[in-house]
Design a protein around this motif. Structure first.
Motif, PDB file in Angstrom:
ATOM      1  N   ILE A  47       0.791  -1.344   0.157  1.00 23.20           N
ATOM      2  CA  ILE A  47       0.104  -0.026  -0.119  1.00 23.20           C
ATOM      3  C   ILE A  47       0.874   1.352   0.144  1.00 23.20           C
ATOM      4  O   ILE A  47       0.733   2.065  -0.792  1.00 23.20           O
ATOM      5  CB  ILE A  47      -0.937  -0.130   1.199  1.00 23.20           C
ATOM      6  CG1 ILE A  47      -2.024  -1.113   0.995  1.00 23.20           C
ATOM      7  CG2 ILE A  47      -1.670   1.481   1.274  1.00 23.20           C
ATOM      8  CD1 ILE A  47      -2.954  -1.166   2.211  1.00 23.20           C
ATOM      9  N   THR A  48       1.897   1.159   0.904  1.00 26.31           N
ATOM     10  CA  THR A  48       2.813   2.610   1.002  1.00 26.31           C
ATOM     11  C   THR A  48       3.562   2.845  -0.364  1.00 26.31           C
ATOM     12  O   THR A  48       3.716   3.773  -0.928  1.00 26.31           O
ATOM     13  CB  THR A  48       3.751   2.583   2.212  1.00 26.31           C
ATOM     14  OG1 THR A  48       4.512   1.306   1.921  1.00 26.31           O
ATOM     15  CG2 THR A  48       2.957   2.467   3.411  1.00 26.31           C
ATOM     16  N   GLN A  49       3.945   1.723  -1.172  1.00 22.85           N
ATOM     17  CA  GLN A  49       4.477   1.737  -2.273  1.00 22.85           C
ATOM     18  C   GLN A  49       3.540   2.313  -3.430  1.00 22.85           C
ATOM     19  O   GLN A  49       4.121   3.139  -3.968  1.00 22.85           O
ATOM     20  CB  GLN A  49       5.049   0.320  -2.863  1.00 22.85           C
ATOM     21  CG  GLN A  49       6.166  -0.138  -1.950  1.00 22.85           C
ATOM     22  CD  GLN A  49       6.758  -1.704  -2.471  1.00 22.85           C
ATOM     23  OE1 GLN A  49       5.838  -2.217  -3.044  1.00 22.85           O
ATOM     24  NE2 GLN A  49       7.764  -1.988  -1.728  1.00 22.85           N
ATOM     25  N   GLU A  50       2.460   2.014  -3.290  1.00 20.96           N
ATOM     26  CA  GLU A  50       1.226   2.401  -4.341  1.00 20.96           C
ATOM     27  C   GLU A  50       0.657   3.953  -4.119  1.00 20.96           C
ATOM     28  O   GLU A  50       0.847   4.694  -4.922  1.00 20.96           O
ATOM     29  CB  GLU A  50       0.186   1.423  -4.259  1.00 20.96           C
ATOM     30  CG  GLU A  50       0.118   0.364  -4.804  1.00 20.96           C
ATOM     31  CD  GLU A  50       0.524   0.330  -6.430  1.00 20.96           C
ATOM     32  OE1 GLU A  50      -0.203   1.079  -7.073  1.00 20.96           O
ATOM     33  OE2 GLU A  50       1.569  -0.299  -6.822  1.00 20.96           O
ATOM     34  N   ILE A  51       0.819   4.135  -2.775  1.00 20.61           N
ATOM     35  CA  ILE A  51       0.331   5.574  -2.488  1.00 20.61           C
ATOM     36  C   ILE A  51       1.605   6.539  -2.807  1.00 20.61           C
ATOM     37  O   ILE A  51       1.217   7.707  -3.240  1.00 20.61           O
ATOM     38  CB  ILE A  51      -0.135   5.897  -1.037  1.00 20.61           C
ATOM     39  CG1 ILE A  51       0.788   5.557  -0.166  1.00 20.61           C
ATOM     40  CG2 ILE A  51      -1.657   4.900  -0.790  1.00 20.61           C
ATOM     41  CD1 ILE A  51       0.356   6.057   1.335  1.00 20.61           C
ATOM     42  N   LYS A  52       2.663   6.140  -2.954  1.00 24.03           N
ATOM     43  CA  LYS A  52       3.990   7.099  -3.414  1.00 24.03           C
ATOM     44  C   LYS A  52       3.772   7.397  -4.715  1.00 24.03           C
ATOM     45  O   LYS A  52       4.384   8.446  -5.141  1.00 24.03           O
ATOM     46  CB  LYS A  52       5.083   6.511  -3.013  1.00 24.03           C
ATOM     47  CG  LYS A  52       5.467   6.240  -1.438  1.00 24.03           C
ATOM     48  CD  LYS A  52       6.924   5.367  -1.362  1.00 24.03           C
ATOM     49  CE  LYS A  52       7.041   5.012   0.081  1.00 24.03           C
ATOM     50  NZ  LYS A  52       8.266   4.193   0.345  1.00 24.03           N
ATOM     51  N   LYS A  53       3.177   6.384  -5.560  1.00 19.94           N
ATOM     52  CA  LYS A  53       2.913   7.107  -6.904  1.00 19.94           C
ATOM     53  C   LYS A  53       1.825   7.793  -7.117  1.00 19.94           C
ATOM     54  O   LYS A  53       1.789   8.404  -8.299  1.00 19.94           O
ATOM     55  CB  LYS A  53       2.624   5.425  -7.709  1.00 19.94           C
ATOM     56  CG  LYS A  53       3.404   4.497  -7.661  1.00 19.94           C
ATOM     57  CD  LYS A  53       3.243   3.135  -8.235  1.00 19.94           C
ATOM     58  CE  LYS A  53       4.297   2.051  -7.903  1.00 19.94           C
ATOM     59  NZ  LYS A  53       3.819   0.961  -8.506  1.00 19.94           N
ATOM     60  N   ILE A  54       0.982   7.994  -6.157  1.00 18.34           N
ATOM     61  CA  ILE A  54      -0.156   9.081  -6.289  1.00 18.34           C
ATOM     62  C   ILE A  54       0.315  10.278  -6.316  1.00 18.34           C
ATOM     63  O   ILE A  54       0.809  10.729  -4.945  1.00 18.34           O
ATOM     64  CB  ILE A  54      -1.182   8.401  -5.577  1.00 18.34           C
ATOM     65  CG1 ILE A  54      -1.591   7.211  -5.826  1.00 18.34           C
ATOM     66  CG2 ILE A  54      -2.469   9.642  -5.801  1.00 18.34           C
ATOM     67  CD1 ILE A  54      -2.892   6.538  -5.336  1.00 18.34           C
ATOM     68  N   LYS A 111      -6.378  -2.929  10.011  1.00 21.19           N
ATOM     69  CA  LYS A 111      -7.344  -2.296  10.044  1.00 21.19           C
ATOM     70  C   LYS A 111      -7.139  -0.882   9.064  1.00 21.19           C
ATOM     71  O   LYS A 111      -7.875  -0.097   8.514  1.00 21.19           O
ATOM     72  CB  LYS A 111      -8.004  -1.954  11.515  1.00 21.19           C
ATOM     73  CG  LYS A 111      -8.640  -3.252  12.000  1.00 21.19           C
ATOM     74  CD  LYS A 111      -9.810  -3.559  11.397  1.00 21.19           C
ATOM     75  CE  LYS A 111     -10.543  -4.675  12.054  1.00 21.19           C
ATOM     76  NZ  LYS A 111     -11.785  -5.177  11.228  1.00 21.19           N
ATOM     77  N   VAL A 112      -5.779  -0.547   9.819  1.00 18.38           N
ATOM     78  CA  VAL A 112      -5.339   0.650   8.843  1.00 18.38           C
ATOM     79  C   VAL A 112      -5.311   0.544   7.423  1.00 18.38           C
ATOM     80  O   VAL A 112      -5.600   1.328   6.551  1.00 18.38           O
ATOM     81  CB  VAL A 112      -3.771   0.918   9.293  1.00 18.38           C
ATOM     82  CG1 VAL A 112      -3.175   2.150   8.626  1.00 18.38           C
ATOM     83  CG2 VAL A 112      -3.715   1.558  10.883  1.00 18.38           C
ATOM     84  N   ASN A 113      -4.692  -0.697   7.055  1.00 20.07           N
ATOM     85  CA  ASN A 113      -4.751  -1.074   5.427  1.00 20.07           C
ATOM     86  C   ASN A 113      -6.163  -0.570   5.089  1.00 20.07           C
ATOM     87  O   ASN A 113      -6.127  -0.190   3.705  1.00 20.07           O
ATOM     88  CB  ASN A 113      -4.335  -2.377   5.521  1.00 20.07           C
ATOM     89  CG  ASN A 113      -2.839  -2.634   5.565  1.00 20.07           C
ATOM     90  OD1 ASN A 113      -1.826  -1.883   5.843  1.00 20.07           O
ATOM     91  ND2 ASN A 113      -2.492  -3.956   5.623  1.00 20.07           N
ATOM     92  N   TYR A 120      -8.388   5.382  -0.897  1.00 26.05           N
ATOM     93  CA  TYR A 120      -7.777   5.620  -2.359  1.00 26.05           C
ATOM     94  C   TYR A 120      -8.784   5.004  -3.409  1.00 26.05           C
ATOM     95  O   TYR A 120      -8.672   5.255  -4.342  1.00 26.05           O
ATOM     96  CB  TYR A 120      -6.412   5.278  -2.207  1.00 26.05           C
ATOM     97  CG  TYR A 120      -5.423   6.168  -1.841  1.00 26.05           C
ATOM     98  CD1 TYR A 120      -5.309   7.390  -2.886  1.00 26.05           C
ATOM     99  CD2 TYR A 120      -4.891   6.137  -0.735  1.00 26.05           C
ATOM    100  CE1 TYR A 120      -4.396   8.232  -2.284  1.00 26.05           C
ATOM    101  CE2 TYR A 120      -3.847   6.991  -0.335  1.00 26.05           C
ATOM    102  CZ  TYR A 120      -3.679   8.044  -1.137  1.00 26.05           C
ATOM    103  OH  TYR A 120      -2.931   9.010  -0.834  1.00 26.05           O
ATOM    104  N   GLY A 121      -9.446   3.913  -2.958  1.00 27.82           N
ATOM    105  CA  GLY A 121     -10.293   3.222  -3.772  1.00 27.82           C
ATOM    106  C   GLY A 121      -9.725   2.553  -4.882  1.00 27.82           C
ATOM    107  O   GLY A 121      -8.806   2.063  -4.646  1.00 27.82           O
ATOM    108  N   ASN A 122      -9.927   2.687  -6.191  1.00 31.36           N
ATOM    109  CA  ASN A 122      -9.452   2.211  -7.251  1.00 31.36           C
ATOM    110  C   ASN A 122      -8.132   2.875  -7.828  1.00 31.36           C
ATOM    111  O   ASN A 122      -7.673   2.604  -8.763  1.00 31.36           O
ATOM    112  CB  ASN A 122     -10.378   1.713  -8.299  1.00 31.36           C
ATOM    113  CG  ASN A 122     -11.262   2.645  -8.466  1.00 31.36           C
ATOM    114  OD1 ASN A 122     -11.729   3.343  -7.674  1.00 31.36           O
ATOM    115  ND2 ASN A 122     -12.233   2.191  -9.688  1.00 31.36           N
TER     116      ASN A 122
END
Length: 127
Positions: A47-54, A111-113, A120-122
């Motif tokens: 998740i943290t890797q993905e949100i860094k891309k946004i 739960k945080v995940n 962020y949804g999709n």
């Protein structure tokens, strides 16, 4: 898992994160990671890797809080999830409270995940 440290960040005034869009590395987050099950920790890393891309510059953090439970004459532990946009304290928002007594330690990070995935949804692709 690697959680990036930040420079000059204070949870009291929520200013000056040293990175864009990520989780603040603090002791409360580290406790959740340390006591989580392997699957939750791996998912958190993805998740943290993905949100860094946004490119939204959103900073998330976990705060550990104790509150008095007068009825039971005890102190209840909770983990609160917050976010804000970059350095802007005016954008600080409370997202969710997780009561420790309601969730086993190994599942608190999951739960945080869930909350981050819901937020962020999709926009994030984990599978």
């Amino acid at each position: 898992m690697k959680v990036y440290p930040i420079n000059n960040y204070s949870l009291q005034n929520n200013t000056k994160p040293g990175f864009k869009g990520d989780f603040v590395h603090n002791i409360d987050l580290m406790k959740l990671i340390e006591h989580s099950n392997k699957d939750s920790a791996k998912r958190f890393e993805r998740i943290t890797q993905e949100i860094k891309k946004i490119p939204d510059n959103i900073v998330f953090w976990i705060g550990e809080f104790y509150s008095e439970n007068d009825a039971e004459k005890t102190m209840d532990l909770s983990y609160d999830l917050f976010h804000q946009i970059g350095n802007d304290k005016n954008t600080k928002k409370f997202m969710k409270c997780f009561w420790a007594k309601d969730i086993p330690a190994s599942l608190r990070l999951s739960k945080v995940n869930e909350e981050i995935e819901k937020f962020y949804g999709n926009k994030i692709k984990l599978n």
